[in-house]
Design a protein around this motif. Sequence first.
Motif, PDB file in Angstrom:
ATOM      1  N   VAL A 108      23.144 -31.716  -8.264  1.00  0.00           N
ATOM      2  CA  VAL A 108      22.093 -30.745  -7.971  1.00  0.00           C
ATOM      3  C   VAL A 108      21.490 -30.289  -9.287  1.00  0.00           C
ATOM      4  N   THR A 109      20.177 -30.316  -9.352  1.00  0.00           N
ATOM      5  CA  THR A 109      19.436 -29.778 -10.482  1.00  0.00           C
ATOM      6  C   THR A 109      18.567 -28.657  -9.943  1.00  0.00           C
ATOM      7  N   GLU A 110      18.652 -27.498 -10.589  1.00  0.00           N
ATOM      8  CA  GLU A 110      17.888 -26.346 -10.122  1.00  0.00           C
ATOM      9  C   GLU A 110      16.710 -26.057 -11.050  1.00  0.00           C
ATOM     10  N   ASN A 111      15.672 -25.478 -10.461  1.00  0.00           N
ATOM     11  CA  ASN A 111      14.507 -25.110 -11.251  1.00  0.00           C
ATOM     12  C   ASN A 111      13.870 -23.850 -10.672  1.00  0.00           C
ATOM     13  N   ALA A 112      12.714 -23.461 -11.238  1.00  0.00           N
ATOM     14  CA  ALA A 112      12.026 -22.232 -10.853  1.00  0.00           C
ATOM     15  C   ALA A 112      10.862 -22.542  -9.901  1.00  0.00           C
ATOM     16  N   PRO A 113      10.355 -21.530  -9.207  1.00  0.00           N
ATOM     17  CA  PRO A 113       9.237 -21.754  -8.280  1.00  0.00           C
ATOM     18  C   PRO A 113       8.024 -22.425  -8.926  1.00  0.00           C
ATOM     19  N   VAL A 114       7.729 -22.111 -10.171  1.00  0.00           N
ATOM     20  CA  VAL A 114       6.554 -22.683 -10.829  1.00  0.00           C
ATOM     21  C   VAL A 114       6.716 -24.180 -11.103  1.00  0.00           C
ATOM     22  N   ASP A 115       7.907 -24.717 -10.940  1.00  0.00           N
ATOM     23  CA  ASP A 115       8.170 -26.126 -11.205  1.00  0.00           C
ATOM     24  C   ASP A 115       7.827 -27.041 -10.031  1.00  0.00           C
ATOM     25  N   TRP A 116       7.162 -26.508  -9.002  1.00  0.00           N
ATOM     26  CA  TRP A 116       6.852 -27.293  -7.811  1.00  0.00           C
ATOM     27  C   TRP A 116       5.358 -27.318  -7.539  1.00  0.00           C
ATOM     28  N   SER A 117       4.849 -28.495  -7.210  1.00  0.00           N
ATOM     29  CA  SER A 117       3.504 -28.654  -6.679  1.00  0.00           C
ATOM     30  C   SER A 117       3.606 -29.601  -5.495  1.00  0.00           C
ATOM     31  N   PHE A 118       3.130 -29.155  -4.343  1.00  0.00           N
ATOM     32  CA  PHE A 118       3.200 -29.969  -3.130  1.00  0.00           C
ATOM     33  C   PHE A 118       1.885 -30.660  -2.817  1.00  0.00           C
ATOM     34  N   GLY A 119       0.963 -30.587  -3.749  1.00  0.00           N
ATOM     35  CA  GLY A 119      -0.324 -31.257  -3.567  1.00  0.00           C
ATOM     36  C   GLY A 119      -1.470 -30.393  -4.045  1.00  0.00           C
ATOM     37  N   ASP A 120      -2.633 -31.004  -4.140  1.00  0.00           N
ATOM     38  CA  ASP A 120      -3.858 -30.342  -4.572  1.00  0.00           C
ATOM     39  C   ASP A 120      -3.775 -29.814  -5.999  1.00  0.00           C
ATOM     40  N   GLY A 121      -2.796 -30.230  -6.788  1.00  0.00           N
ATOM     41  CA  GLY A 121      -2.679 -29.799  -8.168  1.00  0.00           C
ATOM     42  C   GLY A 121      -2.386 -28.320  -8.325  1.00  0.00           C
ATOM     43  N   ARG A 122      -1.752 -27.729  -7.312  1.00  0.00           N
ATOM     44  CA  ARG A 122      -1.445 -26.292  -7.348  1.00  0.00           C
ATOM     45  C   ARG A 122       0.050 -26.059  -7.299  1.00  0.00           C
ATOM     46  N   ALA A 123       0.476 -24.935  -7.869  1.00  0.00           N
ATOM     47  CA  ALA A 123       1.869 -24.487  -7.780  1.00  0.00           C
ATOM     48  C   ALA A 123       1.948 -23.527  -6.598  1.00  0.00           C
ATOM     49  N   GLN A 124       2.188 -24.055  -5.406  1.00  0.00           N
ATOM     50  CA  GLN A 124       2.139 -23.250  -4.188  1.00  0.00           C
ATOM     51  C   GLN A 124       3.138 -22.089  -4.192  1.00  0.00           C
ATOM     52  N   TYR A 125       4.290 -22.262  -4.828  1.00  0.00           N
ATOM     53  CA  TYR A 125       5.290 -21.197  -4.887  1.00  0.00           C
ATOM     54  C   TYR A 125       5.001 -20.174  -5.984  1.00  0.00           C
ATOM     55  N   ALA A 126       4.097 -20.489  -6.898  1.00  0.00           N
ATOM     56  CA  ALA A 126       3.799 -19.598  -8.019  1.00  0.00           C
ATOM     57  C   ALA A 126       2.308 -19.703  -8.368  1.00  0.00           C
ATOM     58  N   PRO A 127       1.451 -19.173  -7.502  1.00  0.00           N
ATOM     59  CA  PRO A 127       0.021 -19.282  -7.758  1.00  0.00           C
ATOM     60  C   PRO A 127      -0.395 -18.566  -9.043  1.00  0.00           C
ATOM     61  N   ALA A 128      -1.436 -19.066  -9.661  1.00  0.00           N
ATOM     62  CA  ALA A 128      -1.958 -18.464 -10.894  1.00  0.00           C
ATOM     63  C   ALA A 128      -2.379 -17.028 -10.623  1.00  0.00           C
ATOM     64  N   GLY A 129      -2.113 -16.157 -11.606  1.00  0.00           N
ATOM     65  CA  GLY A 129      -2.521 -14.772 -11.496  1.00  0.00           C
ATOM     66  C   GLY A 129      -1.543 -13.895 -10.725  1.00  0.00           C
ATOM     67  N   VAL A 130      -0.468 -14.483 -10.213  1.00  0.00           N
ATOM     68  CA  VAL A 130       0.538 -13.716  -9.477  1.00  0.00           C
ATOM     69  C   VAL A 130       1.810 -13.725 -10.292  1.00  0.00           C
ATOM     70  N   GLU A 131       2.274 -12.565 -10.677  1.00  0.00           N
ATOM     71  CA  GLU A 131       3.511 -12.469 -11.449  1.00  0.00           C
ATOM     72  C   GLU A 131       4.711 -12.697 -10.536  1.00  0.00           C
ATOM     73  N   PRO A 132       5.724 -13.428 -11.010  1.00  0.00           N
ATOM     74  CA  PRO A 132       6.917 -13.620 -10.194  1.00  0.00           C
ATOM     75  C   PRO A 132       7.645 -12.301  -9.982  1.00  0.00           C
ATOM     76  N   ALA A 133       8.357 -12.200  -8.879  1.00  0.00           N
ATOM     77  CA  ALA A 133       9.141 -10.994  -8.576  1.00  0.00           C
ATOM     78  C   ALA A 133      10.102 -10.724  -9.713  1.00  0.00           C
ATOM     79  N   GLY A 134      10.208  -9.473 -10.086  1.00  0.00           N
ATOM     80  CA  GLY A 134      11.143  -9.094 -11.146  1.00  0.00           C
ATOM     81  C   GLY A 134      10.621  -9.312 -12.542  1.00  0.00           C
TER      82      GLY A 134
END
Length: 135
Positions: A108-134
């Motif tokens: 198992v390799t773990e990463n952060a929400p910003v490390d994922w793009s499911f298409g359209d060249g976007r980080a769906q779990y970490a959209p631009a301009g939105v600060e991560p929780a905490g």
Amino acid sequence: MPFVRIDTLGTDPDRLGALGDAVQDALVETLGVPPEDRFQVLTAHDGVRSALRYDSYLGLPKDESVVFVAITMRAGRPPEQKRALYRRIAERIHERTGTAPHDVVVTVTENAPVDWSFGDGRAQYAPAGVEPAGA
């Protein structure tokens, strides 16, 4: 959301499908992954153009039915949940393909929400301009 790579030796499409189903079932059962959240790369190596190498590390012998399962997923799951996942993957693979549990290697390799793009060249779990929780 987990991204799974499964590598095994000289197998047929039915066995590859059964391996993929077994791992997906284990992810659903132990981590609560939605059943339709499936991203898998299944590879059968023929020993000529591609191969797998293995020994008997930690006294666990491997044979030609060896299966390597590499899972990339977001960080945050406790060790007990990961242990349950490893156990369930080995059980499900054995049930569906007859592969001995000692021939199933899982990483198992773990990463952060910003490390994922499911298409359209976007980080769906970490959209631009939105600060991560905490943050």
